[in-house]
Motif scaffolding. Sequence first.
Motif, mmCIF file in Angstrom:
data_model
loop_
_atom_site.group_PDB
_atom_site.id
_atom_site.type_symbol
_atom_site.label_atom_id
_atom_site.label_comp_id
_atom_site.label_asym_id
_atom_site.label_seq_id
_atom_site.Cartn_x
_atom_site.Cartn_y
_atom_site.Cartn_z
ATOM 1 N N ASP A 95 0.833 -1.206 0.000
ATOM 2 C CA ASP A 95 0.000 0.000 0.000
ATOM 3 C C ASP A 95 0.869 1.259 0.000
ATOM 4 O O ASP A 95 0.734 2.136 0.835
ATOM 5 N N HIS A 118 2.578 4.835 -1.042
ATOM 6 C CA HIS A 118 2.006 6.118 -1.471
ATOM 7 C C HIS A 118 2.606 6.538 -2.813
ATOM 8 O O HIS A 118 3.560 5.928 -3.293
ATOM 9 N N ASN A 129 10.395 6.724 -0.101
ATOM 10 C CA ASN A 129 9.767 6.746 1.222
ATOM 11 C C ASN A 129 9.683 8.130 1.823
ATOM 12 O O ASN A 129 8.921 8.377 2.740
ATOM 13 N N GLN A 130 10.519 9.043 1.353
ATOM 14 C CA GLN A 130 10.497 10.423 1.811
ATOM 15 C C GLN A 130 10.656 10.563 3.315
ATOM 16 O O GLN A 130 10.109 11.459 3.932
ATOM 17 N N ASN A 131 11.385 9.668 3.924
ATOM 18 C CA ASN A 131 11.679 9.864 5.342
ATOM 19 C C ASN A 131 13.152 10.237 5.494
ATOM 20 O O ASN A 131 13.852 10.442 4.515
ATOM 21 N N LYS A 180 4.300 19.144 -3.350
ATOM 22 C CA LYS A 180 2.906 18.694 -3.274
ATOM 23 C C LYS A 180 1.971 19.824 -3.630
ATOM 24 O O LYS A 180 0.998 19.631 -4.345
ATOM 25 N N HIS A 209 6.344 10.123 6.967
ATOM 26 C CA HIS A 209 6.721 8.750 7.214
ATOM 27 C C HIS A 209 5.626 7.763 6.864
ATOM 28 O O HIS A 209 5.876 6.737 6.247
ATOM 29 N N GLY A 269 3.323 7.007 4.813
ATOM 30 C CA GLY A 269 2.754 6.844 3.491
ATOM 31 C C GLY A 269 1.376 7.395 3.133
ATOM 32 O O GLY A 269 0.893 7.076 2.070
ATOM 33 N N SER A 280 -0.885 10.254 1.859
ATOM 34 C CA SER A 280 -0.735 11.593 1.311
ATOM 35 C C SER A 280 -2.096 12.131 0.917
ATOM 36 O O SER A 280 -2.206 13.071 0.190
#
Lengths: 496, 496, 91, 126
Positions: free
Chosen positions: A110, A112, A158-160, B371, B445, B447, B449
């Motif tokens: 799942d 994003h 993952n953008q972390n 975004k 973190h 996921g 959005s």
Amino acid sequence: MDMEIITSIKPLLATVTPLLCILLIILSRRIPNLRELWTIIASLVTFSIVASMVKTLYTSKIIAYKLVEVYPGVDIAFRVDAFGLFFALLSSFLWIVVSFYSIGYMRSLDEHSQTRYFAFFAVAISSALGVAFSSNLFTLYLFYEILTVCTYPLVTHNQNNEARSSGRMYLGYLLGTSVAFFLPAILFTYYFAGTLDFSPHGILNGKASNGMITFLFLLFLFGIGKAAIMPFNGWLPRAMVAPTPVSALLHAVAVVKAGVFCQLRVYFNIFGVELLHNQNLDIFLIYFVSITILLGSLFALKQDDIKAMLAYSTISQLSYIILAAGLYSYHGMLGGVVHIVMHGFGKITLFMCAGSILCGARIKKISRLGGIGRRMPITMLAFLFGALSVAGIPPFGGFMSKWFLALGSIEAHQWPILVVLLTSTLLNLGYFMPVVFISFFGKDSESIKGYPDIREPSPFIVAPLAFTALVSLALFFYPYPFLYLAEIFVKSMMGG
Amino acid sequence: MIDQAPILVVIFPLIFAVVTPLLGWWKKDLCYPWVILALSLSSVCSIITLKEVLGNGVIHYHLGGWEPPWGIEYVIDHLNSFILVLVASISLLVAISSKRLVEEENPDKVVYFYTLFLLQVTGFLGIVATGDLFNLYVFLEIASLAGYALIAVGEEHAPFATFRYLVMGTIGACFYLLGVGYLYMATGSLNMADVAQILPDIYSSKVVMVAFIFLLVGVAIKMALFPLHAWLPDAYTYAPSATSALVAPLMTKVSVYVMIRIIYTVFKPYYSIEILPVNLILGWLAVIAILYGVIMALRQVDIKRMFCYILIAEIGYMVGGVGLANRLGVTGAILHIMNDALMITGLFLVAGAVVYKLGGHNINQLRDAFKKMPFSMAAFAVVGLSLIGVPPTCGFFSKWYLILGAIEAENWIFIVALLLSSAINAILFFKIVEIAYYGKASHAHNGDSHGGNTIDEAPVSILIPLGVVALAIILAGIFSGKIVSGILQFAVPPNL
Amino acid sequence: MRILSLIIVILTAAVLIYGTLDMPDCGNPDTPASQHVSPRYVTRTMEETATPNIVTSVLGDYRGYDTLGETTVIFSAGMACILILRKRRRQ
Amino acid sequence: MFDFIVGKYNYWIHIILMMIGFYAMMSKRNLIKKIIGMNIFQTAIIIFFISIAAKRGATLPILEHAHDGGEHAIEAISYINPLPHVLMLTAIVVMVATLGVALAVVILVYRKYDTLEEAEILKKIK
């Protein structure tokens, strides 16, 4: 040896098809099924365009297409020779496999921003094909850089914070080396040779002083950071923070193989093997990359994270391929080139297995794999196949390339390389076999004991990895058309 | 009509500017379309002029019918017809983008703002078109005065920054005027071509030398070349968004053009290089400007100020190219005039969009901007790649020519500066992109959005010019070979 | 800061004065400035522009375009002053 | 030597005048004083240009007997050089315009900071 040149738009089409599909992907971003359908269709179309060029190449022809002249004597142009097609065939074929795998993986976790993911994936493939079909160093550099930039959003998906620091390192290494070394090398090459077009016997012969040739050689060696030759290998393990399909296709095939492809292109078609040999640069090269081969394997032994282990294994294996340019012999070159494919299928299988384990059991560490083979037999069997192929054990594809390499090192009278190859094979088995062993015969680890629902994940994940595992096996018995293409290419350089 | 095109390029904005206050007095909303109309007509005329020049060679337009050197003439050759098109079209783009920005930042001054906007463009075009040294001074002052006023109505600290700019600008203009005076004294003429013809006989004169020095220093102040740059960052940072997007790309480029004219047309390379080592001085200043610019840019937390320092570094590229004093270097400099105008326009348009939408130009306000404003940030990424010099964006190609020129001139330090600035630019843009891409580390973190960050794009009136600029950056890169072989190779001074 | 300004000023003055060393003496009628372009203005102003005041004929005719620029400068300055000084209406 | 000085001294005086203005522009801390310096600088340049035009023994550039029908030969040497005058007419206008804009900016500065001393303004900015 002059080859007949045919003008055809096919290489451009193959490169552009994935780009067109991006538009459709973005337009249908609200309907995931349709969006993924476009990816699949694009990958099939791309592959069939690439495959349709194989026949032409068999008859010793070359396909060329000039897009635009950017500088007097320097074009953005495509030229498909056996080596380019060889790489393109591999990348576009595996894109199909990984597309299916991506669907299963991204959905089961799942994830994003899947639209962004599929879109940039397509750009990456497009630029990998661009690298394969480049007719000169300039076009090559162009696609090389696009490939670097467009994989950044994939690596940092993952953008972390972990992704952020890995992304920094990724771009830092790849852009840094390419701007600091690769670009000046290209400019100097142009300055001395007056052209950047690839030629079967190199373009630098007699054009620059010996010192300059050595200098250029070093610039290229360190400038093409995607080949992950030590000491510029740090980005690859860090890039493993990416979703597994990205690691699978890009960091086992498209990106890193683009790196070694570029290296070989430069050595074969810019310097020419003769020139390297005459200046003893080939000797330097093989011993220099031997360090990477051995150290990479040693580092892989120490890893507990599956993907990190695979990454170090990749670093080590990539340098096998570079050996092709240094072993001044028919079989040495052939072995290096063929290893692109053999390692590609083996390693992508391993990565997909790692992803499958993550999806099915949420495990990332080797030390927790105890007993997983009993719950996920297909995955772990595929892992075994992939591992044996990468290590070069018959009857798997990897054996063939290692065999050729070993023959080559004998032909070239470089006995120490033979030792390196054998040692590395042992090390390969050393880090792969325990994984397979504990997963089938070890005790159930804590991560598995209390979880009866651990089983093979969706068929979208399992089918592709089983498929590539079988291909790894099949390549031993039927290595064509890859072997033909590699032979055509190596002969074109040796003959004439 | 076609015969009159060279003068109409300049006269359209002038006449329209005179009418603007009247029109605005009647209906305020008409000013915007009126400005667009004026600049569109001017752009069309500039393109006609360029076509004429390409077809029939240099145009001499005698104002009032008086033959030179008694009257004033416009001399449109390949160099300035090219820059006329550039200035006219970029000011048109900025004008299109200005609608919402001006309404937001100076709601009750729209009419006068647009009047001065047109006058500013008139000044730029006049400077570029003229073949008369004193006429150039007059238009320089028109451009400067309009510029002072346009900057002064900016943010909190704009007036004081403007005052400093005004003082520096006046010194620059006075130096230029003094140089013209000395030159007039030595030659008795104000017409550039005429002066150029007379000068070789009196190259040994001290008057000529001092004239040359003062002309160059005056122009250097106007273009903010390194030690004389101090006025620029404050002035352009605090200026209204529409102003900085107009002035920052064009004022400096026009000054570089004047510098090329002085060094290579009025004076001949024989004087500027053999008698006075101008190329050496410019070369060193350029290196320092580049390094100083990028390093200072790295330290900024205000994006507009950061862009200003980038601009200072970019000026170093062009001046360095001029200083290389060979065909490749000067071609690179002229090509970079175009590329840099596009890139800096892009940067300041993005800054405008950010200020408009996010309410400020601190770097931290960009969080999650990818975004919120995906299109603006995508355009920004293109501009950034171009500044770093990633092919196929245009920034790569000017660097390409500059580096080749530097190799030919054996100016290694300039190559190092160029590459180093590429690397630092990469870090710089990466810093911004990272902030805009990751947003707040805390909620990226998990996921999801879906909530919160919805798209909140800048108005279409900004997006369209921004898109055009981004596209132009890529197209200018791909077709830079055509631009160079079609236009610029004739624009480079023939005696290099 | 003052010392720096002083140095700059002295340097500039030195360069300017260095330039004057090769200048013709003031009032010398044989200078290029008086011989190259300007004689035509004097001798042909009547037949070409019918204006006995030569400054006027040059200003308004030979170099009339400069004068247009000059007018534009005034216009710009006027507009600039309005733009700068116009106060924001209070809402 | 004496001739040399007599021949050039006027240029030097202009240059000194220019430099006075130039110095004031750079080192004075009061904005109005800077503007005054700017004016001195520009005026000096204008005088410099005018002195280029001078010719010993020549008169104003207005033709005498212009309407007599042209029997009088018009000699360039008897009229001073009109071109610098024309240029300076333009330059004067430019100068006045610059002055105007400068003063307008100063007014704006004063409105914002209530002072015209550079040091105080800088303090307020920080």
